[in-house]
Design a protein around this motif. Sequence first.
Motif, mmCIF file in Angstrom:
data_model
loop_
_atom_site.group_PDB
_atom_site.id
_atom_site.type_symbol
_atom_site.label_atom_id
_atom_site.label_comp_id
_atom_site.label_asym_id
_atom_site.label_seq_id
_atom_site.Cartn_x
_atom_site.Cartn_y
_atom_site.Cartn_z
ATOM 1 N N LYS A 1 56.370 21.558 16.864
ATOM 2 C CA LYS A 1 55.957 22.950 16.916
ATOM 3 C C LYS A 1 54.451 23.064 16.724
ATOM 4 O O LYS A 1 53.842 22.261 16.020
ATOM 5 N N VAL A 2 53.912 24.080 17.336
ATOM 6 C CA VAL A 2 52.500 24.411 17.173
ATOM 7 C C VAL A 2 52.422 25.847 16.663
ATOM 8 O O VAL A 2 53.222 26.696 17.083
ATOM 9 N N PHE A 3 51.461 26.103 15.795
ATOM 10 C CA PHE A 3 51.340 27.420 15.180
ATOM 11 C C PHE A 3 49.936 27.974 15.413
ATOM 12 O O PHE A 3 48.965 27.227 15.539
ATOM 13 N N LEU A 4 49.890 29.299 15.424
ATOM 14 C CA LEU A 4 48.598 29.980 15.443
ATOM 15 C C LEU A 4 48.650 31.069 14.382
ATOM 16 O O LEU A 4 49.326 32.078 14.542
ATOM 17 N N GLN A 5 47.962 30.802 13.277
ATOM 18 C CA GLN A 5 47.847 31.785 12.209
ATOM 19 C C GLN A 5 46.670 32.693 12.535
ATOM 20 O O GLN A 5 45.540 32.209 12.711
ATOM 21 N N MET A 6 46.930 33.988 12.633
ATOM 22 C CA MET A 6 45.888 34.949 12.988
ATOM 23 C C MET A 6 45.703 35.930 11.843
ATOM 24 O O MET A 6 46.641 36.649 11.479
ATOM 25 N N ASP A 7 44.522 35.948 11.282
ATOM 26 C CA ASP A 7 44.207 36.817 10.146
ATOM 27 C C ASP A 7 43.171 37.858 10.549
ATOM 28 O O ASP A 7 42.425 37.690 11.510
ATOM 29 N N ARG A 8 43.124 38.931 9.753
ATOM 30 C CA ARG A 8 42.149 40.015 9.987
ATOM 31 C C ARG A 8 42.160 40.452 11.444
ATOM 32 O O ARG A 8 41.103 40.515 12.103
ATOM 33 N N LEU A 9 43.338 40.747 11.924
ATOM 34 C CA LEU A 9 43.492 41.095 13.330
ATOM 35 C C LEU A 9 42.787 42.399 13.673
ATOM 36 O O LEU A 9 42.691 43.315 12.839
ATOM 37 N N LYS A 10 42.310 42.454 14.913
ATOM 38 C CA LYS A 10 41.572 43.610 15.406
ATOM 39 C C LYS A 10 42.274 44.159 16.657
ATOM 40 O O LYS A 10 42.998 43.423 17.339
ATOM 41 N N PRO A 11 42.055 45.409 16.983
ATOM 42 C CA PRO A 11 42.673 45.962 18.201
ATOM 43 C C PRO A 11 42.340 45.148 19.448
ATOM 44 O O PRO A 11 43.187 45.027 20.346
ATOM 45 N N GLU A 12 41.168 44.568 19.505
ATOM 46 C CA GLU A 12 40.787 43.781 20.673
ATOM 47 C C GLU A 12 41.506 42.438 20.753
ATOM 48 O O GLU A 12 41.364 41.720 21.752
ATOM 49 N N ASP A 13 42.286 42.098 19.724
ATOM 50 C CA ASP A 13 43.132 40.900 19.796
ATOM 51 C C ASP A 13 44.441 41.173 20.524
ATOM 52 O O ASP A 13 45.232 40.250 20.756
ATOM 53 N N THR A 14 44.683 42.416 20.866
ATOM 54 C CA THR A 14 45.899 42.771 21.594
ATOM 55 C C THR A 14 45.951 42.048 22.928
ATOM 56 O O THR A 14 45.018 42.151 23.734
#
Length: 124
Positions: free
Chosen positions: A78-91
């Motif tokens: 498995k591969v993971f992507l932890q995304m923190d402090r998300l912003k609307p432009e990350d949509t």
Amino acid sequence: QAQLVESGGGLVQPGESLRLSCSAPARTTMWYNMGWFRQAPGKEREFVAVISRVGSTTYNEEFAKGRFTISKDNRKSKVFLQMDRLKPEDTAVYYCAAAQPGTPSRKTESYANWGQGTQVTVSS
């Protein structure tokens, strides 16, 4: 061909976190470079991060470095992507992809196998 399946997307508020997962056939993450890409509506697919078969990581310096963390579990393939402090432009729709070992690439054409993607929406 490796069959990749992403999960973990959803709707979150700005500033929150999400952890995406990509499940791959056994031993895929041991032998392939694994990348995350994203595609927002009306935009081209863009590189997010890659983890090499030996575990080295590269990030898109423009938006991912410092907020996103790519990792993998070879035993579970498995591969993971932890995304923190998300912003609307990350949509965007986030895709997992596998590439032949070698120098990790930021280019979509280097990746032969792709998942179907998982939607990430950041909105208040």
